[in-house]
Structures are given as structure tokens and as C-alpha cells.
Design a protein around this motif. Structure first.
Motif, PDB file in Angstrom:
ATOM      1  N   GLY A 103      32.397  42.290  44.368  1.00  0.00           N
ATOM      2  CA  GLY A 103      33.474  42.199  43.401  1.00  0.00           C
ATOM      3  C   GLY A 103      34.848  42.186  44.045  1.00  0.00           C
ATOM      4  N   ARG A 104      35.822  41.687  43.286  1.00  0.00           N
ATOM      5  CA  ARG A 104      37.214  41.623  43.743  1.00  0.00           C
ATOM      6  C   ARG A 104      38.087  42.366  42.743  1.00  0.00           C
ATOM      7  N   LEU A 105      39.248  42.812  43.227  1.00  0.00           N
ATOM      8  CA  LEU A 105      40.194  43.523  42.371  1.00  0.00           C
ATOM      9  C   LEU A 105      41.381  42.612  42.050  1.00  0.00           C
ATOM     10  N   PHE A 106      41.743  42.548  40.769  1.00  0.00           N
ATOM     11  CA  PHE A 106      42.900  41.791  40.320  1.00  0.00           C
ATOM     12  C   PHE A 106      43.890  42.761  39.681  1.00  0.00           C
ATOM     13  N   ALA A 107      45.065  42.904  40.299  1.00  0.00           N
ATOM     14  CA  ALA A 107      46.064  43.860  39.825  1.00  0.00           C
ATOM     15  C   ALA A 107      47.214  43.112  39.148  1.00  0.00           C
ATOM     16  N   PHE A 108      47.793  43.743  38.109  1.00  0.00           N
ATOM     17  CA  PHE A 108      48.875  43.069  37.391  1.00  0.00           C
ATOM     18  C   PHE A 108      49.768  44.078  36.671  1.00  0.00           C
ATOM     19  N   GLY A 109      51.014  43.668  36.463  1.00  0.00           N
ATOM     20  CA  GLY A 109      52.007  44.481  35.777  1.00  0.00           C
ATOM     21  C   GLY A 109      53.318  43.728  35.756  1.00  0.00           C
ATOM     22  N   LEU A 112      49.580  42.518  29.267  1.00  0.00           N
ATOM     23  CA  LEU A 112      48.544  43.396  29.816  1.00  0.00           C
ATOM     24  C   LEU A 112      47.405  43.572  28.815  1.00  0.00           C
ATOM     25  N   LEU A 113      47.757  43.750  27.560  1.00  0.00           N
ATOM     26  CA  LEU A 113      46.730  43.930  26.536  1.00  0.00           C
ATOM     27  C   LEU A 113      45.822  42.709  26.460  1.00  0.00           C
ATOM     28  N   ARG A 114      46.411  41.528  26.544  1.00  0.00           N
ATOM     29  CA  ARG A 114      45.597  40.304  26.502  1.00  0.00           C
ATOM     30  C   ARG A 114      44.759  40.160  27.773  1.00  0.00           C
ATOM     31  N   ALA A 115      45.329  40.592  28.900  1.00  0.00           N
ATOM     32  CA  ALA A 115      44.570  40.528  30.144  1.00  0.00           C
ATOM     33  C   ALA A 115      43.364  41.457  30.087  1.00  0.00           C
ATOM     34  N   PHE A 116      43.541  42.666  29.564  1.00  0.00           N
ATOM     35  CA  PHE A 116      42.421  43.591  29.464  1.00  0.00           C
ATOM     36  C   PHE A 116      41.374  43.082  28.469  1.00  0.00           C
ATOM     37  N   ALA A 117      41.821  42.456  27.397  1.00  0.00           N
ATOM     38  CA  ALA A 117      40.870  41.887  26.437  1.00  0.00           C
ATOM     39  C   ALA A 117      40.037  40.791  27.094  1.00  0.00           C
ATOM     40  N   GLU A 118      40.694  39.947  27.896  1.00  0.00           N
ATOM     41  CA  GLU A 118      39.977  38.886  28.617  1.00  0.00           C
ATOM     42  C   GLU A 118      39.012  39.489  29.639  1.00  0.00           C
ATOM     43  N   ALA A 119      39.475  40.492  30.364  1.00  0.00           N
ATOM     44  CA  ALA A 119      38.617  41.152  31.354  1.00  0.00           C
ATOM     45  C   ALA A 119      37.412  41.783  30.678  1.00  0.00           C
ATOM     46  N   ASN A 120      37.621  42.365  29.518  1.00  0.00           N
ATOM     47  CA  ASN A 120      36.529  42.983  28.772  1.00  0.00           C
ATOM     48  C   ASN A 120      35.497  41.942  28.370  1.00  0.00           C
TER      49      ASN A 120
END
Length: 215
Positions: A65-71, A147-155
Motif C-alpha cells: 500500500g501507499r500513503l496519500f496525504a492532503f490538506g 477533504l470530506l470529498r476525498a475521504f468519501a472517495e477513499a472510503n
């Protein structure tokens, strides 16, 4: 340019400035004591979940796995440091694949211009990430729409999701899309970001510790 033009309260006409300097010193000491106390409180508040999250992250890395960080803003700078922590650790650490999404300026500006800034991170995750990867987002308010949309996509992509927020967690705490949300209970943006720095450094160290035990 002389110092008095920048700091007129230190000019001879204003006295020796000792009162102002004393106030600055007292304010600095107060802020230092505040962040020390806040950081110490995080051990009791998040200690067990940090260890649990580190174990999950280590398992993701072990499986490729890879880590994708954002803010956004200062949190975007933190995302870059998270990338650097993982990709280039000190000699006792293990390099791990990580990407800071805000720092692909061409992609972020293209998406923001052509679609919406709200999808700047979600679209990158949709293009680059998948099941078994890690999405790590930072916000002081916990309410950033992108961020909320990114977490929804990640989910939706069955990624492991890790978030850092301040205040009471905001919308990130309500969304139900963040597996591990570490909230800094403060209303000061400065103290929140300082404490978040401590949290993600500890999480990185714990992840490295778990990985050393697996090797």
C-alpha cells in the motif's frame, strides 16, 4: 531600513521598550506552556488508537500500500512533511511510499479551474489510489469540503482513512468516512497545527516500530 520603522514601540521616543518586551516574553511563555500541556493530554486521549492505527498502516505498507496525504494551506505543508517523513526516513527507519497531493500543483490547479476545488483531492485519489492504500487528511476546522470529498472517495475505494482535526472534529467527525480521526481539542489554529505535527510524527514512529517487529 532601521528597526524603529518596523517596530515603532522600540524607538527612543517610546521609552526603552522594556514593558513591551516583558509582555512579549510573558505571551511566549504562556503559549509554550499551553502547547506542552496540550501535547501531553494527547497521550491519554489518543494513545491506544495511535498504536492501533499504526498497526493498520504497517499492514497496508507490508501489502504494497501507499500513503496519500492532503490538506489546505498550512495543512498542505504538513502533508508534504508527512510525505518526506515516510519516503526519506533517518537511517534507522524504513522508506515507505507516500505522496503529498497538494504539491502536484498542475493537477490541483487544473481540477480547481476546470471542475471545482472541492474535488481537487478526491479526483487524484480516484486516479491514483485503490484498496489497501492509505488516505491521510489534515484540517484545523474539520470542515474542509475537499477533504470530506476525498475521504468519501477513499472510503468507496476501501482505503484506510486517517484524519487530523481540531475543535470538536467538525464535519470530519460526523461524516463516518474516517477510520481513525485524531481530534486536537483546542480552538486555537496555531496550537491545533502544532499538536497535529506531534501526532503524525508519533504515528510515523509507531508505524516504523511495528514494521521493525515484522521484519
Amino acid at each position: 531600513m532601521n528597526p524603529e520603522s518596523l517596530y515603532p514601540f522600540l524607538s527612543p521616543e517610546q521609552g526603552d521598550g522594556s514593558g513591551v518586551l516583558a509582555d512579549v516574553r510573558a505571551s511566549t511563555e504562556e503559549k509554550a506552556a499551553e502547547i506542552v500541556a496540550l501535547r501531553e493530554s494527547l497521550a491519554d486521549l489518543h494513545g491506544e488508537r495511535l498504536v492501533e492505527c499504526a498497526r493498520r498502516m504497517a499492514a497496508c505498507f507490508e501489502d504494497g500500500g501507499r500513503l496519500f496525504a492532503f490538506g489546505n494551506g498550512g495543512s498542505g505543508t504538513d502533508a508534504r512533511q508527512i510525505e518526506e517523513l515516510h519516503v526519506g526516513p533517518p537511517p534507522q527507519g524504513r522508506p515507505l511510499p507516500a505522496v503529498s497531493l497538494p504539491h502536484d500543483v498542475a493537477t490541483v490547479t487544473a481540477l480547481s479551474n476546470d471542475v471545482s476545488f472541492d474535488v481537487a483531492f478526491a479526483r487524484q485519489l480516484a486516479a491514483l489510489a485503490g484498496a489497501g492504500d492509505i488516505a491521510m487528511g489534515l484540517s484545523t476546522s474539520g470542515g474542509s469540503e475537499n477533504l470530506l470529498r476525498a475521504f468519501a472517495e477513499a472510503n468507496r475505494r476501501r482505503m484506510l482513512t486517517v484524519g487530523f482535526a481540531g475543535y470538536d472534529g467538525g464535519r470530519m467527525a460526523q461524516a463516518g468516512t474516517v477510520d481513525y480521526l485524531f481530534v486536537v481539542p483546542s480552538s486555537s489554529v496555531h496550537r491545533i497545527q502544532e499538536a497535529q505535527t506531534t501526532l503524525y510524527h508519533v504515528l510515523w514512529e509507531l508505524t516504523q516500530w511495528v514494521l521493525r517487529g515484522r521484519s
